[in-house]
Design an enzyme around this catalytic site. Structure first.
Site, short mmCIF file in Angstrom:
data_model
loop_
_atom_site.label_atom_id
_atom_site.label_comp_id
_atom_site.label_asym_id
_atom_site.label_seq_id
_atom_site.Cartn_x
_atom_site.Cartn_y
_atom_site.Cartn_z
CG ASP A 16 -9.83 -0.20 4.54
OD1 ASP A 16 -9.18 -0.51 3.33
OD2 ASP A 16 -8.85 -0.57 5.46
CE LYS A 18 -3.89 -2.45 2.09
NZ LYS A 18 -4.63 -2.97 3.39
CD GLN A 33 -3.38 -4.40 6.45
OE1 GLN A 33 -3.36 -3.32 5.64
NE2 GLN A 33 -3.80 -5.59 5.92
#
Length: 280
Positions: free
Chosen positions: A120, A53, A97
């Protein structure tokens, strides 16, 4: 019949190049984009994802602000970091995460992220907006699958779409996004009676079941499009998906490989959400 192999690497690269151009235009107008990346503990798989990422951020021109905090961090400490990022006008997107250590409640953490920074697309407000078709961040994997189909010239409208798996991260949002594209959608799960009968109706089959090579040729309608969301390591330590690629591919009109199919798209769409967050 020759099956088209849907190249997620190539398509995700196209998206990243488009975003890179957009970011440099924004920079010229004086807008910088920053993503806060929070990782609790040192889960090796999570570390790989976080690295990928950050690498994508660098390529596109997004600044990544990294919080690598120990496994022993309390929920309160993590929520305090999220709160700081929520209130920091320089930070456009916040990514925590997952999975988190056992002592931290994932739901509480997801809900703590400001919806306008929820790149997200997991916050209940983002999910609600997606359900009724209001603007908001879309979850990255399902949004990536829609892009894979569209950019491979696969028509969704009017097609029988079957999804195997009903998770909040893939299965459910996938159904909503296919519906938005005018597909006719069925969701299957562990309690579905006669799974084969349902999957054999699918023009487009999306498999996110979490079982290596579970779907073989007996589940597939001749000429279907098969999207494999799974990722596993087999006995030989090779990557494989939820679909038994060798047996299924000859019966499809198009199929995603593992690796190199859905995986790269998830990160491309995360980057897309980060770029969109600059306008929020």
């Amino acid at each position: 019949m020759m099956s088209q192999i849907i190249d997620g690497k190539k398509i995700s690269q196209e998206i990243k190049d488009e975003l890179r151009e957009k970011v440099s235009e924004l920079k010229e107008q004086g807008t910088e984009i920053a993503l806060a990346v929070i990782q609790v503990g040192e889960d090796p798989a999570s570390s790989v994802y976080v690295r990928n990422k950050k690498r994508a951020c660098e390529y596109i021109g997004i600044r990544s602000v990294s919080y690598e905090i120990p496994e022993t961090t309390t929920q309160e400490e993590l929520l305090a970091i999220i709160d700081d990022c929520n209130n920091d006008p320089e930070i456009n997107g916040i990514l925590v995460q997952l999975p988190l250590p056992e002592h931290i409640d994932e739901d509480t953490v997801i809900k703590a992220i400001a919806p306008e920074k929820d790149v997200d697309g997991f916050h209940p407000q983002s999910v609600g907006a997606m359900t009724i078709g209001e603007p908001g961040f879309l979850p990255c994997t399902p949004a990536g699958i829609i892009q894979l189909l569209k950019r491979s010239d696969i028509d969704i409208e009017g097609k029988e779409c079957v999804i195997v798996g009903r998770s909040n991260i893939v299965g459910k949002p996938m159904a909503l996004l296919l519906l938005r594209e005018n597909g006719t959608v069925t969701i299957c799960h562990s309690r579905t009676k006669d799974l084969r009968e349902v999957t054999k109706r699918a023009d487009i089959l999306v498999v996110a079941i979490g079982k290596p090579k579970f779907i073989d040729a007996s589940y597939i309608k001749e000429g279907a499009v098969v999207i494999d969301v799974g990722i596993h390591r087999n006995q030989e330590n090779k990557l494989c998906g939820d679909v038994d690629y060798e047996s299924v591919a000859p019966h499809t009109s198009a199929i995603t490989p593992v690796p190199g199919g859905v995986g790269p798209m998830t990160i491309a769409m995360l980057m897309n959400n980060c770029v969109e967050s600059a306008g929020k």
